[in-house]
Design an enzyme around this catalytic site. Structure first.
Site, PDB file in Angstrom:
ATOM      1  N   LYS A 130       0.763  -1.293   0.038  1.00  0.00           N
ATOM      2  CA  LYS A 130      -0.021  -0.015  -0.010  1.00  0.00           C
ATOM      3  C   LYS A 130       0.863   1.253  -0.036  1.00  0.00           C
ATOM      4  O   LYS A 130       0.726   2.251   0.683  1.00  0.00           O
ATOM      5  CB  LYS A 130      -0.904   0.118   1.104  1.00  0.00           C
ATOM      6  CG  LYS A 130      -1.827  -1.293   1.124  1.00  0.00           C
ATOM      7  CD  LYS A 130      -3.223  -0.962   1.138  1.00  0.00           C
ATOM      8  CE  LYS A 130      -4.101  -2.093   1.012  1.00  0.00           C
ATOM      9  NZ  LYS A 130      -4.616  -2.651   2.313  1.00  0.00           N
ATOM     10  N   TYR A 132       3.485   3.706  -2.780  1.00  0.00           N
ATOM     11  CA  TYR A 132       4.267   3.861  -4.062  1.00  0.00           C
ATOM     12  C   TYR A 132       5.659   4.247  -3.943  1.00  0.00           C
ATOM     13  O   TYR A 132       6.348   4.412  -2.712  1.00  0.00           O
ATOM     14  CB  TYR A 132       3.728   5.102  -4.835  1.00  0.00           C
ATOM     15  CG  TYR A 132       2.134   4.883  -5.098  1.00  0.00           C
ATOM     16  CD1 TYR A 132       1.729   3.639  -5.875  1.00  0.00           C
ATOM     17  CD2 TYR A 132       1.214   5.585  -4.345  1.00  0.00           C
ATOM     18  CE1 TYR A 132       0.279   3.825  -6.144  1.00  0.00           C
ATOM     19  CE2 TYR A 132      -0.202   5.404  -4.770  1.00  0.00           C
ATOM     20  CZ  TYR A 132      -0.492   4.633  -5.571  1.00  0.00           C
ATOM     21  OH  TYR A 132      -1.912   4.183  -5.796  1.00  0.00           O
ATOM     22  N   ILE A 137       2.449   7.087   0.554  1.00  0.00           N
ATOM     23  CA  ILE A 137       1.277   6.063   0.750  1.00  0.00           C
ATOM     24  C   ILE A 137       0.219   6.052  -0.225  1.00  0.00           C
ATOM     25  O   ILE A 137      -0.038   7.044  -0.916  1.00  0.00           O
ATOM     26  CB  ILE A 137       0.785   6.615   2.275  1.00  0.00           C
ATOM     27  CG1 ILE A 137       0.241   7.861   2.404  1.00  0.00           C
ATOM     28  CG2 ILE A 137       1.973   6.656   3.211  1.00  0.00           C
ATOM     29  CD1 ILE A 137      -0.663   8.054   3.654  1.00  0.00           C
ATOM     30  N   CYS A 138      -0.028   4.905  -0.229  1.00  0.00           N
ATOM     31  CA  CYS A 138      -1.128   4.882  -1.159  1.00  0.00           C
ATOM     32  C   CYS A 138      -2.705   5.212  -0.624  1.00  0.00           C
ATOM     33  O   CYS A 138      -3.128   4.894   0.410  1.00  0.00           O
ATOM     34  CB  CYS A 138      -1.544   3.345  -1.667  1.00  0.00           C
ATOM     35  SG  CYS A 138      -2.978   2.851  -2.550  1.00  0.00           S
ATOM     36  N   LEU A 139      -3.024   6.414  -1.134  1.00  0.00           N
ATOM     37  CA  LEU A 139      -4.454   6.932  -0.912  1.00  0.00           C
ATOM     38  C   LEU A 139      -5.601   7.207  -2.042  1.00  0.00           C
ATOM     39  O   LEU A 139      -6.665   7.621  -1.903  1.00  0.00           O
ATOM     40  CB  LEU A 139      -4.175   8.386  -0.447  1.00  0.00           C
ATOM     41  CG  LEU A 139      -3.473   8.446   0.939  1.00  0.00           C
ATOM     42  CD1 LEU A 139      -3.136  10.007   1.287  1.00  0.00           C
ATOM     43  CD2 LEU A 139      -4.072   7.922   1.956  1.00  0.00           C
TER      44      LEU A 139
END
Length: 185
Positions: A130, A132, A137-139
Protein backbone atom coordinates in the site's frame (compact mmCIF):
# COMPACT_ATOMS: atom_id res chain seq x y z
CA UNK A 1 -40.60 29.45 15.80
CA UNK A 2 -38.54 27.33 13.44
CA UNK A 3 -37.15 23.98 14.63
CA UNK A 4 -34.27 24.25 12.18
CA UNK A 5 -30.89 24.97 13.76
CA UNK A 6 -29.62 28.45 13.10
CA UNK A 7 -26.47 28.79 11.00
CA UNK A 8 -23.19 29.33 12.86
CA UNK A 9 -22.01 32.92 13.26
CA UNK A 10 -19.92 34.09 10.32
CA UNK A 11 -16.72 34.02 12.41
CA UNK A 12 -17.22 30.36 13.43
CA UNK A 13 -15.07 27.80 11.59
CA UNK A 14 -16.89 25.96 8.83
CA UNK A 15 -17.39 22.21 9.24
CA UNK A 16 -16.68 19.48 6.71
CA UNK A 17 -19.82 18.32 4.85
CA UNK A 18 -20.47 14.64 4.27
CA UNK A 19 -19.10 13.47 0.95
CA UNK A 20 -21.78 12.32 -1.47
CA UNK A 21 -21.47 8.67 -2.42
CA UNK A 22 -18.45 8.02 -0.20
CA UNK A 23 -18.32 5.58 2.66
CA UNK A 24 -18.39 7.65 5.83
CA UNK A 25 -15.26 7.62 7.99
CA UNK A 26 -15.57 5.95 11.38
CA UNK A 27 -17.45 8.08 13.92
CA UNK A 28 -14.29 9.02 15.86
CA UNK A 29 -12.51 10.28 12.76
CA UNK A 30 -15.62 12.05 11.46
CA UNK A 31 -16.05 13.80 14.80
CA UNK A 32 -12.51 15.17 14.65
CA UNK A 33 -12.70 16.10 10.96
CA UNK A 34 -15.92 18.01 11.58
CA UNK A 35 -13.99 20.21 14.01
CA UNK A 36 -11.18 21.09 11.59
CA UNK A 37 -11.87 24.44 9.92
CA UNK A 38 -12.56 24.27 6.20
CA UNK A 39 -10.46 26.42 3.90
CA UNK A 40 -11.87 28.98 1.48
CA UNK A 41 -8.96 30.22 -0.62
CA UNK A 42 -8.31 28.26 -3.81
CA UNK A 43 -4.64 29.11 -4.35
CA UNK A 44 -1.47 27.16 -4.99
CA UNK A 45 2.19 28.08 -4.50
CA UNK A 46 2.35 30.12 -7.73
CA UNK A 47 -0.81 32.14 -7.03
CA UNK A 48 -1.01 35.64 -5.57
CA UNK A 49 -3.26 34.37 -2.75
CA UNK A 50 -0.79 31.66 -1.63
CA UNK A 51 0.17 33.49 1.55
CA UNK A 52 -3.50 33.79 2.55
CA UNK A 53 -4.09 30.11 1.75
CA UNK A 54 -1.17 29.23 4.00
CA UNK A 55 -2.64 31.31 6.82
CA UNK A 56 -5.81 29.23 6.54
CA UNK A 57 -3.76 26.01 6.41
CA UNK A 58 -1.86 26.96 9.56
CA UNK A 59 -5.07 27.83 11.42
CA UNK A 60 -6.53 24.44 10.46
CA UNK A 61 -3.34 22.57 11.43
CA UNK A 62 -3.11 24.35 14.78
CA UNK A 63 -6.75 23.56 15.49
CA UNK A 64 -6.25 19.91 14.51
CA UNK A 65 -3.24 19.65 16.81
CA UNK A 66 -5.25 21.30 19.63
CA UNK A 67 -8.06 18.76 19.15
CA UNK A 68 -5.58 15.86 19.12
CA UNK A 69 -3.82 17.02 22.26
CA UNK A 70 -7.12 17.61 24.08
CA UNK A 71 -8.02 13.98 23.27
CA UNK A 72 -4.55 12.64 24.21
CA UNK A 73 -4.04 11.72 20.57
CA UNK A 74 -0.93 13.67 19.57
CA UNK A 75 0.59 11.69 16.68
CA UNK A 76 2.54 13.97 14.35
CA UNK A 77 4.70 17.07 14.12
CA UNK A 78 5.43 19.11 10.99
CA UNK A 79 7.62 21.99 9.92
CA UNK A 80 7.46 23.78 6.55
CA UNK A 81 10.21 25.38 4.52
CA UNK A 82 10.14 29.16 4.12
CA UNK A 83 7.82 29.02 1.08
CA UNK A 84 5.48 26.45 2.69
CA UNK A 85 5.99 24.13 -0.27
CA UNK A 86 8.01 21.39 1.42
CA UNK A 87 7.06 19.96 4.81
CA UNK A 88 8.97 17.51 6.99
CA UNK A 89 8.41 16.01 10.39
CA UNK A 90 7.59 12.85 12.26
CA UNK A 91 4.51 10.74 12.81
CA UNK A 92 4.12 7.95 15.29
CA UNK A 93 1.86 5.07 16.11
CA UNK A 94 1.46 3.25 19.43
CA UNK A 95 0.81 -0.45 19.72
CA UNK A 96 1.03 -2.41 22.99
CA UNK A 97 2.54 0.60 24.77
CA UNK A 98 5.38 0.82 22.25
CA UNK A 99 6.01 3.81 20.01
CA UNK A 100 6.74 3.33 16.32
CA UNK A 101 8.06 6.56 14.80
CA UNK A 102 8.51 7.45 11.14
CA UNK A 103 9.89 10.33 9.13
CA UNK A 104 7.10 12.22 7.38
CA UNK A 105 7.42 14.47 4.33
CA UNK A 106 5.37 15.96 1.54
CA UNK A 107 5.66 18.66 -1.07
CA UNK A 108 2.95 21.01 -2.21
CA UNK A 109 2.90 21.11 -6.00
CA UNK A 110 1.76 23.91 -8.29
CA UNK A 111 -1.51 21.98 -8.83
CA UNK A 112 -2.43 22.20 -5.12
CA UNK A 113 -5.17 22.38 -3.85
CA UNK A 114 -6.65 20.95 -7.06
CA UNK A 115 -4.65 17.82 -6.35
CA UNK A 116 -3.92 16.56 -2.87
CA UNK A 117 -0.53 16.22 -1.27
CA UNK A 118 1.41 12.98 -1.64
CA UNK A 119 2.47 11.96 1.85
CA UNK A 120 5.79 10.13 2.12
CA UNK A 121 7.10 7.86 4.85
CA UNK A 122 10.51 7.22 3.24
CA UNK A 123 11.78 4.56 5.63
CA UNK A 124 8.76 2.36 4.83
CA UNK A 125 9.45 2.44 1.07
CA UNK A 126 9.03 -1.06 -0.34
CA UNK A 127 7.81 -2.56 2.94
CA UNK A 128 4.10 -2.67 2.12
CA UNK A 129 2.03 -3.06 -1.04
CA UNK A 130 0.00 0.00 0.00
CA UNK A 131 2.80 2.34 -0.96
CA UNK A 132 4.27 3.84 -4.11
CA UNK A 133 7.92 4.29 -5.02
CA UNK A 134 9.67 6.80 -2.80
CA UNK A 135 7.61 5.91 0.26
CA UNK A 136 4.40 7.62 -0.90
CA UNK A 137 1.43 6.14 0.90
CA UNK A 138 -1.42 4.82 -1.23
CA UNK A 139 -4.47 7.05 -0.92
CA UNK A 140 -5.84 6.80 -4.45
CA UNK A 141 -8.92 4.63 -3.91
CA UNK A 142 -10.28 6.13 -0.71
CA UNK A 143 -8.90 9.58 -0.07
CA UNK A 144 -8.26 11.20 -3.47
CA UNK A 145 -11.93 11.06 -4.61
CA UNK A 146 -12.97 12.65 -1.31
CA UNK A 147 -10.33 15.35 -1.74
CA UNK A 148 -11.49 16.15 -5.29
CA UNK A 149 -15.06 16.67 -4.07
CA UNK A 150 -13.86 19.06 -1.39
CA UNK A 151 -11.49 21.42 -3.26
CA UNK A 152 -10.58 24.02 -1.94
CA UNK A 153 -12.14 23.23 1.45
CA UNK A 154 -9.70 20.47 2.41
CA UNK A 155 -6.11 21.17 3.33
CA UNK A 156 -3.09 19.61 4.99
CA UNK A 157 -4.90 18.92 8.28
CA UNK A 158 -7.67 17.09 6.41
CA UNK A 159 -5.10 15.03 4.47
CA UNK A 160 -3.50 13.97 7.73
CA UNK A 161 -6.82 13.21 9.47
CA UNK A 162 -8.47 11.37 6.57
CA UNK A 163 -5.39 10.06 4.76
CA UNK A 164 -2.31 9.43 6.86
CA UNK A 165 -4.07 8.64 10.16
CA UNK A 166 -6.27 5.86 8.77
CA UNK A 167 -3.37 4.56 6.65
CA UNK A 168 -1.17 4.23 9.75
CA UNK A 169 -3.99 2.52 11.66
CA UNK A 170 -4.50 0.01 8.84
CA UNK A 171 -0.91 -0.68 7.80
CA UNK A 172 1.35 -0.34 10.82
CA UNK A 173 -0.21 -3.17 12.91
CA UNK A 174 0.29 -5.49 9.92
CA UNK A 175 3.93 -4.38 9.57
CA UNK A 176 4.47 -4.88 13.31
CA UNK A 177 2.99 -8.40 13.26
CA UNK A 178 5.27 -9.30 10.35
CA UNK A 179 8.37 -7.90 12.10
CA UNK A 180 8.94 -5.30 9.39
CA UNK A 181 9.04 -2.30 11.76
CA UNK A 182 10.52 -2.01 15.23
CA UNK A 183 9.54 0.29 18.09
CA UNK A 184 11.55 3.42 18.76
CA UNK A 185 14.23 2.77 21.35
Amino acid sequence: PSTEPSPPPSDAPAKAPPAAGAKAPPAGIQSVVNQIPLLTINAGPRDAEWENRMREELVALIEYQRINRANDNDWFELEPNEQYTSWTGKCWYYERMQRYEFDLAFDITAAYPGSSIEIRLPELDGKTAKMYRGGKICLTDHFHPLWRRNVPKFGIAHALALGLGPWLAAEIPHLIRNGVVRPKE
